[in-house]
Design a protein around this motif. Structure first.
Motif, PDB file in Angstrom:
ATOM      1  N   ALA A 123      -2.344   6.710  12.510  1.00  0.00           N
ATOM      2  CA  ALA A 123      -1.982   5.614  12.189  1.00  0.00           C
ATOM      3  C   ALA A 123      -3.205   4.438  11.849  1.00  0.00           C
ATOM      4  O   ALA A 123      -2.865   3.619  10.872  1.00  0.00           O
ATOM      5  N   ALA A 124      -4.015   4.669  12.631  1.00  0.00           N
ATOM      6  CA  ALA A 124      -5.383   3.785  12.311  1.00  0.00           C
ATOM      7  C   ALA A 124      -5.955   4.130  10.725  1.00  0.00           C
ATOM      8  O   ALA A 124      -6.170   3.168  10.221  1.00  0.00           O
ATOM      9  N   SER A 125      -5.859   5.297  10.587  1.00  0.00           N
ATOM     10  CA  SER A 125      -6.383   5.777   9.231  1.00  0.00           C
ATOM     11  C   SER A 125      -5.322   5.454   8.042  1.00  0.00           C
ATOM     12  O   SER A 125      -6.070   4.739   6.869  1.00  0.00           O
ATOM     13  N   MET A 126      -4.045   5.238   8.193  1.00  0.00           N
ATOM     14  CA  MET A 126      -2.883   4.812   7.366  1.00  0.00           C
ATOM     15  C   MET A 126      -3.204   3.082   7.229  1.00  0.00           C
ATOM     16  O   MET A 126      -3.247   2.776   5.972  1.00  0.00           O
ATOM     17  N   PHE A 127      -3.630   2.482   8.158  1.00  0.00           N
ATOM     18  CA  PHE A 127      -3.742   1.279   8.113  1.00  0.00           C
ATOM     19  C   PHE A 127      -5.093   0.903   7.283  1.00  0.00           C
ATOM     20  O   PHE A 127      -5.220  -0.172   6.505  1.00  0.00           O
ATOM     21  N   ALA A 128      -6.239   1.574   7.650  1.00  0.00           N
ATOM     22  CA  ALA A 128      -7.149   1.528   6.723  1.00  0.00           C
ATOM     23  C   ALA A 128      -7.234   1.794   5.331  1.00  0.00           C
ATOM     24  O   ALA A 128      -7.653   1.097   4.257  1.00  0.00           O
ATOM     25  N   ILE A 129      -6.315   2.954   4.969  1.00  0.00           N
ATOM     26  CA  ILE A 129      -6.081   3.050   3.409  1.00  0.00           C
ATOM     27  C   ILE A 129      -5.172   2.255   2.925  1.00  0.00           C
ATOM     28  O   ILE A 129      -5.625   1.666   1.740  1.00  0.00           O
ATOM     29  N   ALA A 130      -4.398   1.517   3.589  1.00  0.00           N
ATOM     30  CA  ALA A 130      -3.662   0.254   3.035  1.00  0.00           C
ATOM     31  C   ALA A 130      -4.545  -1.069   2.738  1.00  0.00           C
ATOM     32  O   ALA A 130      -4.375  -1.443   1.801  1.00  0.00           O
ATOM     33  N   MET A 131      -5.538  -1.269   3.538  1.00  0.00           N
ATOM     34  CA  MET A 131      -6.335  -2.119   3.364  1.00  0.00           C
ATOM     35  C   MET A 131      -7.119  -1.807   2.167  1.00  0.00           C
ATOM     36  O   MET A 131      -7.377  -2.792   1.116  1.00  0.00           O
ATOM     37  N   PHE A 132      -7.683  -0.525   1.988  1.00  0.00           N
ATOM     38  CA  PHE A 132      -8.353  -0.387   0.764  1.00  0.00           C
ATOM     39  C   PHE A 132      -7.589  -0.586  -0.631  1.00  0.00           C
ATOM     40  O   PHE A 132      -7.970  -0.799  -1.609  1.00  0.00           O
ATOM     41  N   ILE A 133      -6.193  -0.131  -0.619  1.00  0.00           N
ATOM     42  CA  ILE A 133      -5.288  -0.116  -1.598  1.00  0.00           C
ATOM     43  C   ILE A 133      -5.280  -1.535  -2.062  1.00  0.00           C
ATOM     44  O   ILE A 133      -4.986  -2.080  -3.253  1.00  0.00           O
ATOM     45  N   ILE A 134      -4.974  -2.387  -0.948  1.00  0.00           N
ATOM     46  CA  ILE A 134      -4.722  -4.011  -1.123  1.00  0.00           C
ATOM     47  C   ILE A 134      -6.163  -4.553  -1.906  1.00  0.00           C
ATOM     48  O   ILE A 134      -6.062  -5.236  -2.853  1.00  0.00           O
ATOM     49  N   CYS A 135      -7.189  -4.088  -1.481  1.00  0.00           N
ATOM     50  CA  CYS A 135      -8.520  -4.563  -2.271  1.00  0.00           C
ATOM     51  C   CYS A 135      -8.433  -3.906  -3.655  1.00  0.00           C
ATOM     52  O   CYS A 135      -8.747  -4.756  -4.512  1.00  0.00           O
ATOM     53  N   GLN A 136      -8.289  -2.726  -3.842  1.00  0.00           N
ATOM     54  CA  GLN A 136      -8.021  -2.379  -5.004  1.00  0.00           C
ATOM     55  C   GLN A 136      -7.022  -3.018  -6.057  1.00  0.00           C
ATOM     56  O   GLN A 136      -7.151  -3.432  -7.336  1.00  0.00           O
ATOM     57  N   LEU A 137      -5.786  -3.320  -5.600  1.00  0.00           N
ATOM     58  CA  LEU A 137      -5.133  -4.293  -6.278  1.00  0.00           C
ATOM     59  C   LEU A 137      -5.312  -5.513  -6.558  1.00  0.00           C
ATOM     60  O   LEU A 137      -5.155  -5.887  -7.733  1.00  0.00           O
ATOM     61  N   VAL A 138      -6.145  -6.102  -5.707  1.00  0.00           N
ATOM     62  CA  VAL A 138      -6.330  -7.454  -5.958  1.00  0.00           C
ATOM     63  C   VAL A 138      -7.435  -7.411  -7.116  1.00  0.00           C
ATOM     64  O   VAL A 138      -7.538  -8.167  -7.988  1.00  0.00           O
ATOM     65  N   PHE A 139      -8.629  -6.593  -7.103  1.00  0.00           N
ATOM     66  CA  PHE A 139      -9.403  -6.183  -8.158  1.00  0.00           C
ATOM     67  C   PHE A 139      -8.858  -6.007  -9.546  1.00  0.00           C
ATOM     68  O   PHE A 139      -9.193  -6.316 -10.506  1.00  0.00           O
ATOM     69  N   MET A 140      -7.860  -5.007  -9.470  1.00  0.00           N
ATOM     70  CA  MET A 140      -7.399  -4.696 -10.734  1.00  0.00           C
ATOM     71  C   MET A 140      -6.415  -6.069 -11.217  1.00  0.00           C
ATOM     72  O   MET A 140      -6.676  -6.318 -12.660  1.00  0.00           O
ATOM     73  N   ARG A 141      -5.662  -6.695 -10.754  1.00  0.00           N
ATOM     74  CA  ARG A 141      -4.833  -7.747 -11.086  1.00  0.00           C
ATOM     75  C   ARG A 141      -5.737  -9.084 -11.339  1.00  0.00           C
ATOM     76  O   ARG A 141      -5.459  -9.678 -12.387  1.00  0.00           O
ATOM     77  N   TYR A 142      -6.723  -9.469 -10.303  1.00  0.00           N
ATOM     78  CA  TYR A 142      -7.477 -10.646 -10.845  1.00  0.00           C
ATOM     79  C   TYR A 142      -8.712 -10.654 -11.337  1.00  0.00           C
ATOM     80  O   TYR A 142      -9.509 -11.500 -11.936  1.00  0.00           O
ATOM     81  N   VAL A 143      -9.392  -9.409 -11.489  1.00  0.00           N
ATOM     82  CA  VAL A 143     -10.885  -9.120 -11.940  1.00  0.00           C
ATOM     83  C   VAL A 143     -10.546  -8.561 -13.182  1.00  0.00           C
ATOM     84  O   VAL A 143     -11.114  -9.152 -14.474  1.00  0.00           O
TER      85      VAL A 143
END
Length: 229
Positions: A77-97
């Protein structure tokens, strides 16, 4: 020639009252027990400490196995939360950068967050991390408190078994029907749905382990000390 009196002759000149009081203090100090926080030392110079040996048997093995599975669920569960956090960072980078479009990130984060919450249920139950209102158990005596704890465990076993059964039924139906998410990614829905039977199935086992620990007096009701009332 010096007229100094030797040091060894000084106690002879002391009054009798002072000498008697000094002897009384020495005898009292010799008979006074050691402080309660001082460990008695064995004759051979090593301190002997007795540590309680946990009981062995089928019940202990079952509880230890369930706790091990619950810890694995906590890590997953902790690993899934960490992966979700990294995906959110990648999403923000793709959309706004990079000003690029995203197709799967939002859906993946949703599935990971919900799945991590469900898979982490047994671990949270093991460490007693759920919301717990212990006002009533604190005011109950040992007997009624244990009865209330058993009733609570049985309710948890029933609810987790119900959700686990219907969750497994949903996974089988989604797999046989070939259900896909209505998005561009088109994820097979049996994969995110599988977190339901896994999480609630292991939560069922954790409740059973907690109930066995309570009935065999390995744990106390609601983790409240037996000295309370």
């Amino acid at each position: 020639m010096s007229n100094a009196i030797p040091h060894s002759s000084l106690p002879i000149d002391l009054p009798d009252e002072i000498r008697q009081s000094a002897k009384a203090l020495k005898s009292a100090a010799a008979n006074f027990p050691p402080p309660p926080d001082v460990e008695p030392i064995a004759d051979n110079g090593t301190a002997k400490t007795k540590q309680p040996v946990p009981p062995k048997g089928a019940v202990s093995s079952f509880i230890a196995t369930v706790h091990f599975l619950s810890k694995i669920c906590g890590v997953v569960a902790a690993s899934m939360f960490a992966i979700a956090m990294f995906i959110i960072c990648q999403l923000v980078f793709m959309r706004y950068v990079l000003n690029a479009s995203t197709t799967w990130q939002t859906e993946a984060v949703i599935y990971l967050m919900i799945g991590a919450t469900l898979v982490g249920l047994p671990y949270v139950q093991m460490i007693r991390g759920h919301v717990n209102v212990d006002l009533l158990p604190l005011y109950l005596r040992r007997g009624p408190r244990k009865v209330l704890a058993i009733i609570t465990m049985l309710c948890g076993i029933g609810i987790s078994a119900l959700f686990g059964y219907y969750g497994l039924e949903l996974v089988i139906e989604a797999f046989e029907g070939g259900w896909l998410s209505e998005t561009i990614w088109a994820v097979p829905l049996w994969k995110p749905f599988s977190s339901l039977p896994i999480g609630f199935g292991l939560l069922f086992l954790q409740f059973c382990a907690d109930l066995l620990g309570l009935l065999t007096q390995r744990t106390t009701p609601f983790d409240i000390s037996e000295d309370t009332f």
